[in-house]
Design a protein around this motif. Structure first.
Motif, PDB file in Angstrom:
ATOM      1  N   SER A   1       0.828  -1.207   0.000  1.00 54.12           N
ATOM      2  CA  SER A   1       0.000   0.000   0.000  1.00 54.12           C
ATOM      3  C   SER A   1       0.867   1.263   0.000  1.00 54.12           C
ATOM      4  N   GLY A   2       0.262   2.372  -0.472  1.00 53.99           N
ATOM      5  CA  GLY A   2       0.937   3.664  -0.412  1.00 53.99           C
ATOM      6  C   GLY A   2       1.499   3.896   0.981  1.00 53.99           C
ATOM      7  N   TRP A   3       2.768   4.242   1.066  1.00 53.83           N
ATOM      8  CA  TRP A   3       3.507   4.179   2.323  1.00 53.83           C
ATOM      9  C   TRP A   3       4.127   5.529   2.654  1.00 53.83           C
ATOM     10  N   TRP A   4       4.183   5.832   3.950  1.00 54.16           N
ATOM     11  CA  TRP A   4       4.811   7.023   4.491  1.00 54.16           C
ATOM     12  C   TRP A   4       4.137   8.265   3.915  1.00 54.16           C
ATOM     13  N   PHE A   5       4.805   9.007   3.037  1.00 58.77           N
ATOM     14  CA  PHE A   5       4.192  10.213   2.485  1.00 58.77           C
ATOM     15  C   PHE A   5       3.179   9.896   1.384  1.00 58.77           C
ATOM     16  N   ASN A   6       3.033   8.624   1.044  1.00 53.07           N
ATOM     17  CA  ASN A   6       2.076   8.232   0.013  1.00 53.07           C
ATOM     18  C   ASN A   6       0.797   7.636   0.577  1.00 53.07           C
ATOM     19  N   ASP A   7       0.672   7.526   1.902  1.00 55.75           N
ATOM     20  CA  ASP A   7      -0.570   6.948   2.431  1.00 55.75           C
ATOM     21  C   ASP A   7      -1.606   8.051   2.635  1.00 55.75           C
ATOM     22  N   GLN A   8      -2.002   8.638   1.505  1.00 62.05           N
ATOM     23  CA  GLN A   8      -3.032   9.671   1.459  1.00 62.05           C
ATOM     24  C   GLN A   8      -3.833   9.467   0.170  1.00 62.05           C
ATOM     25  N   LEU A   9      -4.829  10.305  -0.066  1.00 61.75           N
ATOM     26  CA  LEU A   9      -5.774  10.054  -1.157  1.00 61.75           C
ATOM     27  C   LEU A   9      -5.088   9.839  -2.496  1.00 61.75           C
ATOM     28  N   ASP A  10      -4.211  10.745  -2.863  1.00 67.72           N
ATOM     29  CA  ASP A  10      -3.566  10.649  -4.165  1.00 67.72           C
ATOM     30  C   ASP A  10      -2.623   9.453  -4.227  1.00 67.72           C
ATOM     31  N   GLY A  11      -1.796   9.296  -3.186  1.00 66.73           N
ATOM     32  CA  GLY A  11      -0.815   8.215  -3.192  1.00 66.73           C
ATOM     33  C   GLY A  11      -1.448   6.844  -3.205  1.00 66.73           C
ATOM     34  N   MET A  12      -2.483   6.648  -2.385  1.00 67.60           N
ATOM     35  CA  MET A  12      -3.138   5.337  -2.345  1.00 67.60           C
ATOM     36  C   MET A  12      -3.911   5.070  -3.629  1.00 67.60           C
ATOM     37  N   THR A  13      -4.501   6.127  -4.196  1.00 63.91           N
ATOM     38  CA  THR A  13      -5.227   5.958  -5.463  1.00 63.91           C
ATOM     39  C   THR A  13      -4.276   5.562  -6.576  1.00 63.91           C
ATOM     40  N   ARG A  14      -3.128   6.223  -6.650  1.00 65.42           N
ATOM     41  CA  ARG A  14      -2.145   5.912  -7.697  1.00 65.42           C
ATOM     42  C   ARG A  14      -1.629   4.484  -7.543  1.00 65.42           C
ATOM     43  N   GLN A  15      -1.394   4.062  -6.304  1.00 68.85           N
ATOM     44  CA  GLN A  15      -0.911   2.697  -6.084  1.00 68.85           C
ATOM     45  C   GLN A  15      -1.960   1.680  -6.533  1.00 68.85           C
ATOM     46  N   MET A  16      -3.217   1.901  -6.157  1.00 66.12           N
ATOM     47  CA  MET A  16      -4.269   0.941  -6.527  1.00 66.12           C
ATOM     48  C   MET A  16      -4.560   0.960  -8.013  1.00 66.12           C
ATOM     49  N   ASN A  17      -4.456   2.130  -8.642  1.00 66.97           N
ATOM     50  CA  ASN A  17      -4.669   2.184 -10.087  1.00 66.97           C
ATOM     51  C   ASN A  17      -3.578   1.423 -10.832  1.00 66.97           C
ATOM     52  N   ALA A  18      -2.328   1.586 -10.400  1.00 66.29           N
ATOM     53  CA  ALA A  18      -1.228   0.869 -11.046  1.00 66.29           C
ATOM     54  C   ALA A  18      -1.395  -0.634 -10.868  1.00 66.29           C
ATOM     55  N   LEU A  19      -1.756  -1.050  -9.645  1.00 70.38           N
ATOM     56  CA  LEU A  19      -1.953  -2.477  -9.383  1.00 70.38           C
ATOM     57  C   LEU A  19      -3.130  -3.023 -10.189  1.00 70.38           C
ATOM     58  N   SER A  20      -4.191  -2.228 -10.316  1.00 65.92           N
ATOM     59  CA  SER A  20      -5.369  -2.662 -11.063  1.00 65.92           C
ATOM     60  C   SER A  20      -5.046  -2.914 -12.525  1.00 65.92           C
ATOM     61  N   VAL A  21      -4.263  -2.009 -13.112  1.00 67.48           N
ATOM     62  CA  VAL A  21      -3.963  -2.083 -14.539  1.00 67.48           C
ATOM     63  C   VAL A  21      -2.987  -3.214 -14.842  1.00 67.48           C
ATOM     64  N   LEU A  22      -2.020  -3.431 -13.947  1.00 66.47           N
ATOM     65  CA  LEU A  22      -0.914  -4.339 -14.248  1.00 66.47           C
ATOM     66  C   LEU A  22      -0.926  -5.626 -13.418  1.00 66.47           C
ATOM     67  N   GLY A  23      -1.872  -5.739 -12.507  1.00 66.60           N
ATOM     68  CA  GLY A  23      -1.938  -6.935 -11.670  1.00 66.60           C
ATOM     69  C   GLY A  23      -3.377  -7.260 -11.318  1.00 66.60           C
ATOM     70  N   LEU A  24      -3.596  -7.773 -10.115  1.00 64.33           N
ATOM     71  CA  LEU A  24      -4.939  -8.122  -9.653  1.00 64.33           C
ATOM     72  C   LEU A  24      -5.219  -7.394  -8.343  1.00 64.33           C
ATOM     73  N   LEU A  25      -5.943  -6.293  -8.425  1.00 63.94           N
ATOM     74  CA  LEU A  25      -6.311  -5.558  -7.218  1.00 63.94           C
ATOM     75  C   LEU A  25      -7.078  -6.458  -6.249  1.00 63.94           C
ATOM     76  N   SER A  26      -7.844  -7.387  -6.782  1.00 63.43           N
ATOM     77  CA  SER A  26      -8.664  -8.269  -5.936  1.00 63.43           C
ATOM     78  C   SER A  26      -7.832  -9.099  -4.967  1.00 63.43           C
ATOM     79  N   ARG A  27      -6.559  -9.326  -5.284  1.00 65.02           N
ATOM     80  CA  ARG A  27      -5.693 -10.139  -4.420  1.00 65.02           C
ATOM     81  C   ARG A  27      -4.825  -9.298  -3.476  1.00 65.02           C
ATOM     82  N   PHE A  28      -5.053  -7.997  -3.453  1.00 63.08           N
ATOM     83  CA  PHE A  28      -4.259  -7.059  -2.648  1.00 63.08           C
ATOM     84  C   PHE A  28      -4.506  -7.306  -1.161  1.00 63.08           C
ATOM     85  N   VAL A  29      -3.419  -7.280  -0.348  1.00 67.07           N
ATOM     86  CA  VAL A  29      -3.555  -7.520   1.093  1.00 67.07           C
ATOM     87  C   VAL A  29      -3.879  -6.253   1.878  1.00 67.07           C
ATOM     88  N   GLY A  30      -4.036  -5.128   1.201  1.00 66.32           N
ATOM     89  CA  GLY A  30      -4.632  -3.964   1.832  1.00 66.32           C
ATOM     90  C   GLY A  30      -3.724  -3.115   2.691  1.00 66.32           C
TER      91      GLY A  30
END
Length: 467
Positions: free
Chosen positions: A378-407
């Motif tokens: 998950s978006g970590w340290w300075f990235n655990d906010q709306l933009d950072g977490m959204t960008r992390q989940m969008n990248a994972l969604s496009v290139l992997g399986l968001l459904s298997r994310f451990v959150g």
């Protein structure tokens, strides 16, 4: 105009609201990476004031206060009162608009203390007194707050030489929430840091193994690794500036280790060779113990005094450095994979420009057996906010399986940080809800609810093998 932080905060659609309130919100919390002080859990610490609970050890708030022109004595000083520190934080709060601290802080006040008012100089005294009065009640102790937030398990961050007495004490007390140690051997890895030789001596004393070579140090670490496993440890964690893939021989590592014990200067290549060998050995230990390994990379620590350490380590924050890091990461994981020693792995980056690189890298090393074996943390340290977490989940969604994310995780020292899980879950539900409303996803309640509940809790429970 929407009310600030109402029950549908961050939830822009009916679908998002249904997913959060009826599914995500009810799931327990597994906080698999945090920095809680184990002694505080073991002794069920009672907080003297909201200042101790809220501002003690919170570098996020200190950083904002300093930026707002608040003197250091009101952040970390010993000659100022709890009220004076809180008052300065309240003065800073109105200046944190659009900083995640504004959301986090008010979620914490609301969910822990039932306070809906915004913190400011005008409300500071009232909020301070209400919080302090409630903190006198037994349900606001360290354990009480963990129960309040429906926490099921936490993993602290512990050095190999730690005796884990407070983890044992907590387990023996019958406390229903698991507190497990997590192995963090950074001091044994950072061969270039001052105090390395002294740390090795402490490791020798704790393990009962005389350390006079790199091999005997690994023997000592293995003994401690076994000890951690006996006490419930299931994860390791490493804080890295970047990854290492410099070639080495066993004799070279022994020579480098001997030089470090004698206090001799090491070259950049020697440091990188050692760290490569060390991390590989740790990865093999973790595989043999069936642990999950975590890598937090991209950190430049102590940069006020040591922006570049005396061996001149490359930070890897430019595009060339990031490309080199990607190659080193690939080589490192491939090395373990080819030996059949690549365990479950979570990769976190502090540099969001690496999101797509990591999300792509995951697919190279999935084994077709373990769902989501290689994870994008998950978006970590300075990235655990709306933009950072959204960008992390969008990248994972496009290139992997968001459904298997451990959150989500808190990565925090505070017992008031659990609303970060709520923040994340609201954002996740909003992301999915918006896609449904736009026709980008079908309104399949069975799939959507399973996905939300899995990412919020089930995936972590199954992945880490805590039970």
């Amino acid at each position: 105009m929407k009310q600030f932080m109402d029950e549908n905060f961050l939830l822009e659609t009916d679908t998002a609201q249904e997913l959060f309130h009826n599914h995500a919100a009810k799931m327990p919390i597994i906080d698999y990476h945090c920095h809680l002080v184990p002694q505080m859990v073991a002794e069920d610490h009672k907080f003297r004031s909201i200042t101790e609970l809220w501002l003690g050890g919170d570098h996020y708030k200190w950083r904002a206060m300093r930026t707002n022109g608040v003197a250091e004595k009101y952040c970390t000083g010993n000659d100022t009162s709890d009220w004076e520190k809180f008052e300065k934080w309240a003065e800073t709060m109105p200046y944190t608009f659009r900083n995640p601290l504004y959301h986090w802080s008010h979620l914490e006040l609301k969910t822990a203390f039932g306070i809906d008012k915004q913190l400011s100089p005008k409300t500071a005294r009232e909020i301070y007194d209400i919080c302090n009065e409630k903190l006198q009640q037994p349900e606001f102790s360290a354990r009480g707050l963990m129960r309040h937030y429906h926490v099921e398990c936490v993993c602290t961050t512990d050095d190999p030489i730690d005796d884990l007495r407070y983890h044992k004490q907590t387990a023996e007390s019958g406390f229903e929430i698991k507190m497990l140690p997590a192995w963090r051997p950074d001091k044994a890895m950072n061969i270039e840091k001052p105090g390395f030789a002294e740390y090795v001596q402490k490791l020798a004393e704790v393990s009962g193994i005389e350390i006079n070579s790199y091999k005997t140090m690994l023997d000592a670490l293995q003994k401690r690794h076994d000890y951690f496993a006996e006490n419930g440890c299931k994860l390791s964690d490493h804080g890295l500036e970047h990854f290492y893939d410099e070639e080495y021989t066993d004799s070279q590592i022994e020579t480098i280790f001997g030089k470090a014990l004698r206090g001799m200067q090491l070259s950049v290549i020697e440091v990188h060779q050692y760290k490569h060998a060390f991390l590989k050995a740790c990865g093999e230990m973790d595989y043999d113990a069936d642990w999950t390994q975590q890598y937090h990379y991209g950190t430049i620590r102590d940069n006020n005094t040591v922006m570049f350490n005396k061996v001149g380590a490359d930070t890897g924050f430019d595009s060339i450095g990031e490309f080199n890091t990607a190659l080193a990461l690939s080589h490192f994981l491939n090395e373990l994979n080819n030996e059949g020693k690549l365990t479950r792995t979570i990769l976190y980056t502090l540099n969001p420009c690496a999101n797509e690189m990591i999300a792509t890298m995951l697919g190279n090393f999935q084994d077709g057996i373990t769902p989501g074996k290689i994870q994008f943390g998950s978006g970590w340290w300075f990235n655990d906010q709306l933009d950072g977490m959204t960008r992390q989940m969008n990248a994972l969604s496009v290139l992997g399986l968001l459904s298997r994310f451990v959150g989500m995780l808190t990565d925090s020292r505070s017992f008031l940080s659990y609303p970060r899980h709520e923040y994340f879950r609201r954002l996740l539900c909003n992301l999915l809800g918006n896609d449904v409303e736009k026709g980008l996803l079908p309104n399949d309640k069975e799939i959507l609810t399973r996905m939300v509940e899995d990412i919020s809790y089930n995936n972590a429970r199954n992945y880490f093998k805590f039970y």
